[in-house]
Design a protein around this motif. Structure first.
Motif, mmCIF file in Angstrom:
data_model
loop_
_atom_site.group_PDB
_atom_site.id
_atom_site.type_symbol
_atom_site.label_atom_id
_atom_site.label_comp_id
_atom_site.label_asym_id
_atom_site.label_seq_id
_atom_site.Cartn_x
_atom_site.Cartn_y
_atom_site.Cartn_z
ATOM 1 N N UNK A 140 50.483 12.737 10.129
ATOM 2 C CA UNK A 140 49.028 12.678 10.008
ATOM 3 C C UNK A 140 48.528 11.485 10.799
ATOM 4 N N UNK A 141 47.379 11.641 11.456
ATOM 5 C CA UNK A 141 46.725 10.557 12.190
ATOM 6 C C UNK A 141 45.225 10.705 11.931
ATOM 7 N N UNK A 142 44.566 9.626 11.501
ATOM 8 C CA UNK A 142 43.127 9.747 11.240
ATOM 9 C C UNK A 142 42.335 9.717 12.546
ATOM 10 N N UNK A 143 41.056 10.029 12.437
ATOM 11 C CA UNK A 143 40.199 10.166 13.628
ATOM 12 C C UNK A 143 40.063 8.862 14.404
ATOM 13 N N UNK A 144 40.110 7.715 13.703
ATOM 14 C CA UNK A 144 39.994 6.431 14.390
ATOM 15 C C UNK A 144 41.115 6.223 15.390
ATOM 16 N N UNK A 145 42.355 6.449 14.964
ATOM 17 C CA UNK A 145 43.488 6.288 15.871
ATOM 18 C C UNK A 145 43.496 7.384 16.943
ATOM 19 N N UNK A 146 43.090 8.585 16.571
ATOM 20 C CA UNK A 146 43.013 9.658 17.577
ATOM 21 C C UNK A 146 42.007 9.309 18.669
ATOM 22 N N UNK A 147 40.890 8.689 18.281
ATOM 23 C CA UNK A 147 39.896 8.272 19.272
ATOM 24 C C UNK A 147 40.475 7.216 20.203
ATOM 25 N N UNK A 150 42.827 8.883 22.422
ATOM 26 C CA UNK A 150 42.131 9.941 23.162
ATOM 27 C C UNK A 150 42.938 11.237 23.154
ATOM 28 N N UNK A 151 43.330 11.616 21.923
ATOM 29 C CA UNK A 151 44.129 12.827 21.730
ATOM 30 C C UNK A 151 43.586 13.634 20.560
ATOM 31 N N UNK A 152 43.778 14.958 20.599
ATOM 32 C CA UNK A 152 43.485 15.759 19.406
ATOM 33 C C UNK A 152 44.660 15.622 18.423
ATOM 34 N N UNK A 153 44.419 15.938 17.167
ATOM 35 C CA UNK A 153 45.455 15.822 16.133
ATOM 36 C C UNK A 153 46.719 16.590 16.521
ATOM 37 N N UNK A 154 46.556 17.791 17.061
ATOM 38 C CA UNK A 154 47.709 18.628 17.406
ATOM 39 C C UNK A 154 48.624 17.963 18.435
ATOM 40 N N UNK A 155 48.057 17.121 19.311
ATOM 41 C CA UNK A 155 48.861 16.452 20.346
ATOM 42 C C UNK A 155 49.622 15.262 19.781
ATOM 43 N N UNK A 156 49.178 14.713 18.654
ATOM 44 C CA UNK A 156 49.823 13.528 18.089
ATOM 45 C C UNK A 156 50.879 13.884 17.046
ATOM 46 N N UNK A 157 50.612 14.911 16.237
ATOM 47 C CA UNK A 157 51.539 15.271 15.165
ATOM 48 C C UNK A 157 52.872 15.714 15.759
ATOM 49 N N UNK A 158 53.948 15.171 15.200
ATOM 50 C CA UNK A 158 55.292 15.499 15.673
ATOM 51 C C UNK A 158 55.810 14.542 16.738
ATOM 52 N N UNK A 159 54.986 13.627 17.194
ATOM 53 C CA UNK A 159 55.389 12.645 18.208
ATOM 54 C C UNK A 159 55.531 11.278 17.543
#
Length: 172
Positions: A140-147, A150-159
């Motif tokens: 899980x990654x909240x919107x602050x870190x995603x911003x 500069x990635x959507x949640x799907x690009x961060x999860x699993x990495x």
């Protein structure tokens, strides 16, 4: 239309009647009632009929839909049907499974609501909030870190941090 085409249509129609009968029994209708699929699943009937017509000739019919019981309760049904063919490839009969999956659908809906509450709470904090799995990958990654990333949640999860080009000094 050839005789083989008529036989195919008759078998498909019979299979739909069998599915409707099994659904009627699950829905709480008596086995002697004259209930058709269109009466049981008014919101989903056309989709189910189309899926059946499109998929049964290829040997795969698997769908989920809603029914309304005589007492007004909505239930979820899973239907699977499998054509049995003769040596020439013609459908001779249809086997199938009809299952009440209401409890599973309710659990999925509850989990989805919990996820939305979790995400809403953690994404409205100014802090970077995230969770990892046991291998150190984001679950899980909240919107602050995603911003920031500069990635959507799907690009961060699993990495992990390094796969996302997070500054090495901050990732350690």
């Amino acid at each position: 239309m050839s005789i083989a085409d008529w036989v195919h249509l008759a078998i498909a129609a019979f299979a739909m009647l069998v599915i409707a009968f099994a659904t009627a029994v699950l829905a709480g209708f008596s086995a002697s009632s004259r209930t058709r699929l269109s009466e049981l699943a008014t919101r989903d009937a056309e989709r189910v009929r189309t899926e059946f017509d499109c998929n049964m000739p290829h040997g795969k019919f698997n769908t989920e839909y809603r029914i309304i019981r005589p007492d007004g309760e909505q239930r979820w049904i899973s239907d699977r049907a499998f054509p049995r063919r003769d040596g020439s490839g013609n459908i001779q009969r249809v086997a199938g499974v009809t299952q009440d999956i209401t409890a599973r659908k309710r659990a999925e809906d509850e989990l989805r609501q919990q996820w939305l509450a979790f995400d809403t709470a953690l994404s409205n904090t100014p802090d970077f909030t995230y969770t990892f799995d046991l291998e150190g990958r984001f679950s899980y990654v909240n919107r602050g870190l995603l911003a920031l990333l500069q990635l959507p949640l799907e690009a961060a999860v699993g990495k992990n941090f390094f796969e996302l080009n997070y500054p090495a000094a901050l990732a350690q």
